[in-house]
Design a protein around this motif. Structure first.
Motif, PDB file in Angstrom:
ATOM      1  N   LEU A  60       0.822  -1.219   0.000  1.00 26.32           N
ATOM      2  CA  LEU A  60       0.000   0.000   0.000  1.00 26.32           C
ATOM      3  C   LEU A  60       0.851   1.263   0.000  1.00 26.32           C
ATOM      4  O   LEU A  60       0.386   2.322  -0.401  1.00 26.32           O
ATOM      5  CB  LEU A  60      -0.946   0.011   1.209  1.00 26.32           C
ATOM      6  CG  LEU A  60      -2.038  -1.061   1.229  1.00 26.32           C
ATOM      7  CD1 LEU A  60      -2.931  -0.871   2.444  1.00 26.32           C
ATOM      8  CD2 LEU A  60      -2.877  -1.036  -0.050  1.00 26.32           C
ATOM      9  N   GLY A  61       2.072   1.155   0.444  1.00 19.39           N
ATOM     10  CA  GLY A  61       2.955   2.323   0.462  1.00 19.39           C
ATOM     11  C   GLY A  61       2.713   3.196   1.677  1.00 19.39           C
ATOM     12  O   GLY A  61       2.031   2.802   2.629  1.00 19.39           O
ATOM     13  N   ALA A 100      -3.543   8.635  -0.525  1.00 16.60           N
ATOM     14  CA  ALA A 100      -4.102   9.812  -1.222  1.00 16.60           C
ATOM     15  C   ALA A 100      -3.218  10.173  -2.410  1.00 16.60           C
ATOM     16  O   ALA A 100      -2.029  10.436  -2.233  1.00 16.60           O
ATOM     17  CB  ALA A 100      -4.193  10.981  -0.255  1.00 16.60           C
ATOM     18  N   PRO A 101      -3.781  10.175  -3.636  1.00 15.65           N
ATOM     19  CA  PRO A 101      -2.978  10.474  -4.836  1.00 15.65           C
ATOM     20  C   PRO A 101      -2.282  11.835  -4.777  1.00 15.65           C
ATOM     21  O   PRO A 101      -1.173  11.996  -5.282  1.00 15.65           O
ATOM     22  CB  PRO A 101      -4.007  10.443  -5.977  1.00 15.65           C
ATOM     23  CG  PRO A 101      -5.140   9.625  -5.449  1.00 15.65           C
ATOM     24  CD  PRO A 101      -5.184   9.881  -3.976  1.00 15.65           C
ATOM     25  N   VAL A 156       5.629  12.642  -1.381  1.00 14.86           N
ATOM     26  CA  VAL A 156       6.399  11.510  -0.863  1.00 14.86           C
ATOM     27  C   VAL A 156       7.545  11.176  -1.810  1.00 14.86           C
ATOM     28  O   VAL A 156       8.672  10.916  -1.378  1.00 14.86           O
ATOM     29  CB  VAL A 156       5.482  10.270  -0.652  1.00 14.86           C
ATOM     30  CG1 VAL A 156       6.304   9.029  -0.307  1.00 14.86           C
ATOM     31  CG2 VAL A 156       4.468  10.545   0.448  1.00 14.86           C
ATOM     32  N   PHE A 157       7.257  11.210  -3.118  1.00 16.11           N
ATOM     33  CA  PHE A 157       8.281  10.906  -4.126  1.00 16.11           C
ATOM     34  C   PHE A 157       9.460  11.876  -4.007  1.00 16.11           C
ATOM     35  O   PHE A 157      10.621  11.456  -3.957  1.00 16.11           O
ATOM     36  CB  PHE A 157       7.679  10.979  -5.537  1.00 16.11           C
ATOM     37  CG  PHE A 157       8.677  10.691  -6.627  1.00 16.11           C
ATOM     38  CD1 PHE A 157       8.934   9.382  -7.023  1.00 16.11           C
ATOM     39  CD2 PHE A 157       9.383  11.721  -7.245  1.00 16.11           C
ATOM     40  CE1 PHE A 157       9.869   9.102  -8.017  1.00 16.11           C
ATOM     41  CE2 PHE A 157      10.316  11.457  -8.233  1.00 16.11           C
ATOM     42  CZ  PHE A 157      10.557  10.148  -8.624  1.00 16.11           C
ATOM     43  N   VAL A 158       9.170  13.170  -3.935  1.00  8.03           N
ATOM     44  CA  VAL A 158      10.224  14.190  -3.857  1.00  8.03           C
ATOM     45  C   VAL A 158      11.031  14.030  -2.567  1.00  8.03           C
ATOM     46  O   VAL A 158      12.267  14.075  -2.590  1.00  8.03           O
ATOM     47  CB  VAL A 158       9.613  15.615  -3.955  1.00  8.03           C
ATOM     48  CG1 VAL A 158      10.662  16.679  -3.644  1.00  8.03           C
ATOM     49  CG2 VAL A 158       9.039  15.852  -5.350  1.00  8.03           C
ATOM     50  N   LEU A 171       6.174   6.100  -9.360  1.00  7.52           N
ATOM     51  CA  LEU A 171       6.185   6.565 -10.761  1.00  7.52           C
ATOM     52  C   LEU A 171       5.259   5.747 -11.648  1.00  7.52           C
ATOM     53  O   LEU A 171       4.544   6.287 -12.485  1.00  7.52           O
ATOM     54  CB  LEU A 171       7.619   6.505 -11.327  1.00  7.52           C
ATOM     55  CG  LEU A 171       8.552   7.671 -11.029  1.00  7.52           C
ATOM     56  CD1 LEU A 171       9.916   7.408 -11.645  1.00  7.52           C
ATOM     57  CD2 LEU A 171       7.994   8.995 -11.565  1.00  7.52           C
ATOM     58  N   SER A 172       5.283   4.436 -11.451  1.00  8.62           N
ATOM     59  CA  SER A 172       4.507   3.534 -12.315  1.00  8.62           C
ATOM     60  C   SER A 172       3.064   3.344 -11.843  1.00  8.62           C
ATOM     61  O   SER A 172       2.234   2.817 -12.578  1.00  8.62           O
ATOM     62  CB  SER A 172       5.192   2.168 -12.391  1.00  8.62           C
ATOM     63  OG  SER A 172       5.198   1.558 -11.106  1.00  8.62           O
TER      64      SER A 172
END
Length: 321
Positions: free
Chosen positions: A24-25, A29-30, A36-38, A95-96
């Motif tokens: 789930l990470g 929330a999109p 989170v990525f940055v 990313l994917s």
């Protein structure tokens, strides 16, 4: 990837009925996923850059060719390995937008995570032993901590950690996973996988506690014993300046030990809890991201030798440019 496709039986003697797990990470929330990525990308770049800089400084600066810095260089390599086991896969999934992790990839991540953390554990013990010899046995230090002894300590750390990681991975591979396959976490680890197994995990949990007691308890006891001797020896030093200098070489190491063991104990001593909460994700971030990122900062901030070596290395690059 459809959930139905991920539940197809997999061939193999272990009877595993699912082909992949769904991670789930950190956030569902999109809108928060780019944040989170940055943050994770920055943390990864800082960690890799910081640790490789310390390693380069140790290799380039002759003044740092001592046992303490030999172990610190090895610790830097481990920190890069530890964060590389988890963070790149998190970035890739963000990313994917794919959350599925193949069963084999999950076990591989589990193995390498425990391998690097295990070596880390033993290296911190070797560093404590090094400080004990340097402060309590200064006359015989150079012979007791020779290059051969240093290499043997590092090699033994890898052998013990490899055995530990392989034991847990093999023990996990014989469990059946035939129902739920959703992991409320951002990487594969023992507590999360135990909860999804259709088999009894009693033996696995017993193994984790037993091996954990040997793998973490013994090094921790040795570190404590080493520092009791160090503290006793330092308190005998009459000059305040001498005491300060002796303690300053230990302060960074003690800080790293406290963070490493504190987060590790919290993570693995809560296996009985029925539901994994966001606290577990927070501890996971601390284990896999914060610790490796803070280690180079802690060692360089408190160490003038490392600071001057890094500065000379950076100014040397500028001059070459």
């Amino acid at each position: 990837v459809s959930l139905q496709g991920l539940m197809q039986p997999e061939s193999g003697a272990n009877g595993t009925a699912i082909a992949a797990f769904i991670l789930l990470g950190l956030v569902e929330a999109p809108g928060l996923q780019p944040v989170v990525f940055v943050l994770f990308l920055l943390a990864y770049l800082v960690t890799v850059g910081g640790n490789l800089s310390i390693l380069a400084a140790i290799l380039v600066e002759p003044k740092l060719h001592t046992p303490m810095y030999f172990f610190l260089g090895n610790l830097s390599v481990l920190d890069v390995g530890c964060i590389s086991v988890t963070v790149p896969s998190v970035l890739s999934r963000l990313l994917s937008h794919k959350r599925a992790v193949p069963y084999g990839a999950c076990l591989t991540q589990l193995f390498f995570f425990h391998l690097f953390v295990g070596v880390d554990c033993f290296l911190l013990t070797a560093m404590a032993y090094d400080r004990f010899l340097a402060i309590c046995r200064p006359l015989t230090y150079s012979t007791r901590m020779s290059e051969t002894v240093q290499r043997m300590l590092v090699a033994a750390s890898w052998v013990c950690a490899f055995t530990n990681a392989l034991t847990h991975t093999v023990a996990m591979s014989v469990l059946n996973f035939c129902g739920p396959n959703v992991i409320n976490h951002f990487y594969c680890d023992l507590p999360q996988l135990f909860q999804l197994s259709c088999s009894s995990t009693q033996l696995n949990e017993l193994l984790l506690f037993a091996v954990g007691f040997i793998m973490a308890g013994t090094p921790m006891a040795l570190i404590v014993i080493s520092y009791i001797h160090v503290a006793t020896a330092v308190l005998r030093i009459r000059s305040a300046e001498g005491r300060k200098k002796a303690f300053s070489t230990c302060g960074s190491h003690l800080t790293v030990v406290a963070m490493f063991y504190g987060s590790g104990i919290f993570n693995y001593m809560r296996l009985g809890s029925t539901k994994l909460s966001d606290k577990d994700k927070a501890v996971g971030i601390f284990n896999t991201v914060i610790n490796p990122m803070l280690n180079p900062i802690i060692y360089s901030l408190r160490n003038p030798d490392v600071q001057s070596a890094l500065w000379r290395m950076l100014t040397g690059r500028r001059l070459l440019a």
